[in-house]
Every structure is written in C-alpha cells, then in structure tokens.
Design a protein around this motif. Structure first.
Motif, short mmCIF file in Angstrom:
data_model
loop_
_atom_site.label_atom_id
_atom_site.label_comp_id
_atom_site.label_asym_id
_atom_site.label_seq_id
_atom_site.Cartn_x
_atom_site.Cartn_y
_atom_site.Cartn_z
N LYS A 123 57.59 104.16 44.07
CA LYS A 123 56.69 103.06 43.76
C LYS A 123 56.33 103.06 42.27
O LYS A 123 56.22 102.00 41.65
N ALA A 124 56.18 104.23 41.68
CA ALA A 124 55.90 104.32 40.24
C ALA A 124 57.10 103.81 39.43
O ALA A 124 56.92 103.12 38.41
N GLU A 125 58.31 104.13 39.87
CA GLU A 125 59.51 103.64 39.18
C GLU A 125 59.63 102.13 39.29
O GLU A 125 60.01 101.46 38.33
N LEU A 126 59.31 101.58 40.46
CA LEU A 126 59.34 100.14 40.62
C LEU A 126 58.32 99.48 39.71
O LEU A 126 58.63 98.51 39.01
N ARG A 127 57.15 100.02 39.65
CA ARG A 127 56.10 99.48 38.78
C ARG A 127 56.53 99.56 37.32
O ARG A 127 56.34 98.62 36.53
N ALA A 128 57.15 100.67 36.91
CA ALA A 128 57.63 100.84 35.53
C ALA A 128 58.72 99.82 35.21
O ALA A 128 58.74 99.24 34.11
N LEU A 129 59.62 99.57 36.15
CA LEU A 129 60.67 98.58 35.94
C LEU A 129 60.05 97.20 35.73
O LEU A 129 60.43 96.46 34.82
N LEU A 130 59.08 96.86 36.56
CA LEU A 130 58.41 95.56 36.42
C LEU A 130 57.66 95.47 35.09
O LEU A 130 57.65 94.42 34.45
N ALA A 131 57.07 96.58 34.66
CA ALA A 131 56.35 96.60 33.38
C ALA A 131 57.31 96.35 32.22
O ALA A 131 56.91 95.74 31.21
N GLU A 132 58.54 96.79 32.34
CA GLU A 132 59.54 96.51 31.29
C GLU A 132 59.81 95.02 31.16
O GLU A 132 60.16 94.55 30.08
N LEU A 133 59.64 94.28 32.25
CA LEU A 133 59.92 92.84 32.23
C LEU A 133 58.79 92.04 31.61
O LEU A 133 59.01 90.91 31.17
N VAL A 134 57.60 92.60 31.61
CA VAL A 134 56.42 91.94 31.02
C VAL A 134 55.69 92.97 30.14
O VAL A 134 54.56 93.34 30.42
N PRO A 135 56.35 93.41 29.05
CA PRO A 135 55.83 94.54 28.28
C PRO A 135 54.46 94.32 27.64
O PRO A 135 53.76 95.28 27.36
N ASP A 136 54.07 93.08 27.46
CA ASP A 136 52.79 92.82 26.81
C ASP A 136 51.64 92.68 27.80
O ASP A 136 50.51 92.40 27.39
N SER A 137 51.91 92.89 29.09
CA SER A 137 50.86 92.66 30.08
C SER A 137 50.93 93.64 31.25
O SER A 137 51.52 93.33 32.29
N PRO A 138 50.29 94.81 31.10
CA PRO A 138 50.25 95.75 32.22
C PRO A 138 49.62 95.15 33.48
O PRO A 138 50.04 95.46 34.59
N ALA A 139 48.64 94.29 33.31
CA ALA A 139 48.00 93.66 34.48
C ALA A 139 48.99 92.77 35.23
O ALA A 139 49.01 92.75 36.46
N THR A 140 49.85 92.07 34.49
CA THR A 140 50.85 91.23 35.14
C THR A 140 51.86 92.08 35.88
O THR A 140 52.30 91.72 36.98
N ALA A 141 52.23 93.23 35.32
CA ALA A 141 53.15 94.15 36.02
C ALA A 141 52.54 94.58 37.35
O ALA A 141 53.24 94.63 38.37
N ASP A 142 51.25 94.87 37.35
CA ASP A 142 50.58 95.26 38.59
C ASP A 142 50.58 94.10 39.60
O ASP A 142 50.79 94.31 40.80
N GLU A 143 50.37 92.89 39.12
CA GLU A 143 50.38 91.73 40.01
C GLU A 143 51.78 91.46 40.56
O GLU A 143 51.94 91.11 41.73
N LEU A 144 52.80 91.64 39.72
CA LEU A 144 54.17 91.49 40.19
C LEU A 144 54.49 92.53 41.25
O LEU A 144 55.18 92.23 42.24
N LEU A 145 54.00 93.74 41.06
CA LEU A 145 54.21 94.79 42.06
C LEU A 145 53.62 94.38 43.41
O LEU A 145 54.25 94.54 44.45
N ILE A 146 52.44 93.82 43.38
CA ILE A 146 51.81 93.36 44.62
C ILE A 146 52.64 92.23 45.25
O ILE A 146 52.83 92.21 46.47
N LEU A 147 53.17 91.33 44.44
CA LEU A 147 54.03 90.26 44.98
C LEU A 147 55.30 90.83 45.59
O LEU A 147 55.72 90.41 46.68
N VAL A 148 55.93 91.79 44.92
CA VAL A 148 57.15 92.40 45.45
C VAL A 148 56.85 93.12 46.76
O VAL A 148 57.54 92.91 47.77
N GLU A 149 55.84 93.98 46.75
CA GLU A 149 55.50 94.75 47.96
C GLU A 149 55.08 93.82 49.09
O GLU A 149 55.45 94.04 50.26
#
Length: 182
Positions: A123-149
């Motif tokens: 789950k940490a690796e998935l979150r890190a991958l998503l964070a790479e896609l939106v590098p300027d927004s850690p909060a958006t990476a967290d929201e994307l993780l919730i959408l994926v899960e």
C-alpha cells in the motif's frame, strides 16, 4: 527439479489457491498437491505457512506494481492510465479483488507480522507511485489512493470495469485532467 523451480511452482500454486480460496482455507498439503513439490521440500523452502504467504504477497506486489508502473510511464494522462489499467484488471475473469486487502481482511490486525508488513509495503508503494503522478500535491495523492482502493473494493463486490470508470471520472475532476464538465 532444482530449488528455484520448486520455489516457483510452490509460489504459483500458492498464488492461485490463496487468491481464489483465501489464506486460511488453503493448507500446506493443498499447496503441495497443487505444486507437485514434496511436502518435505516445501517445508525446507518455506518452513512455515507465514513464510509462504509473505513470499506470495511480495511476488504479487512486484508483478502488480510493475505492471501498473509500466502502464502509467509515458502515458499522456498518467492518472487516467491508472484507472484504465484498473478497468482491464477488473475485467479479468479471475478477478477476486486486491490480494492485499483480502489478506488483511482475512487475517486482521493481529495476523502474522511478515504478512502484515507485506500488505503495508504494498500500500505504501502504491501511494508512492500515485504521488509521483501528482508531485506537487501530497493531499491529492492520498485522495487518489482512496479512489483506487475504493474502486477495487467496489469491483470486488460488483465485478466489471464500471467502478474503474466512475473512479476515473472522479479522479479527473479532482486533478483537473480530462474533459471539462458537461
């Protein structure tokens, strides 16, 4: 059969059986039968079921995360590519949800430490991958993780591509990618 072939056969059988039937429902003898590896050799390679389950999850993580990373690398809309990849996965005939969510749901917070560590790392690796896609927004990476899960969970209960499509639309609104609202 050498050690590497035996290990591969054991992991192939474990993945097929654990993913289809659950970790607790599948005993080591069933893994032995499915792999064709003698029980004595199975226990030499994996001294306990926890070791086999952990190795199965770690191998699945490498393949799953690698496939997702390949799908988004160089994609014109990498966030959308995540959900396109999920749509294809959800449409596979043997889709049974996330092996990591399934393992955690089955074993709970008190499950074997090695297994829980493998789940958390995935789950940490998935979150890190998503964070790479939106590098300027850690909060958006967290929201994307919730959408994926969330999409994975919904697709587990209602198989097919629709949960990925709906999650993609939400992700596009969240990130400002995709077509303008109509």
């Amino acid at each position: 059969m050498d050690e590497e072939e035996a290990r591969t056969r054991l992991l192939d059988a474990a993945e097929e059986l654990f993913y289809a039937h659950g970790i607790q429902a599948v005993g080591m003898d069933r893994i032995r039968a499915g792999s064709g590896v003698p029980l004595k050799r199975l226990y030499r390679i994996f001294p306990a079921k926890e070791a086999l389950v952990t190795a199965y999850l770690e191998r699945r993580d490498r393949r799953w995360t690698g496939s997702l990373r390949e799908a988004v690398t160089g994609a014109p809309e990498p966030v959308g590519a995540v959900f396109d990849w999920l749509e294809r996965w959800f449409s596979e005939p043997d889709f049974r949800g996330c092996a990591f969510q399934n393992a955690y749901g089955e074993l709970g917070a008190g499950g074997p430490a090695g297994v829980l560590d493998a789940v958390r790392r995935h789950k940490a690796e998935l979150r890190a991958l998503l964070a790479e896609l939106v590098p300027d927004s850690p909060a958006t990476a967290d929201e994307l993780l919730i959408l994926v899960e969330g999409a994975i969970t919904v697709a587990t209960l209602s198989p097919g591509p629709e949960p990925a499509r709906r999650a993609r639309a939400m992700a596009e609104r969240l990130t400002g990618d995709g077509p303008p609202p109509g």
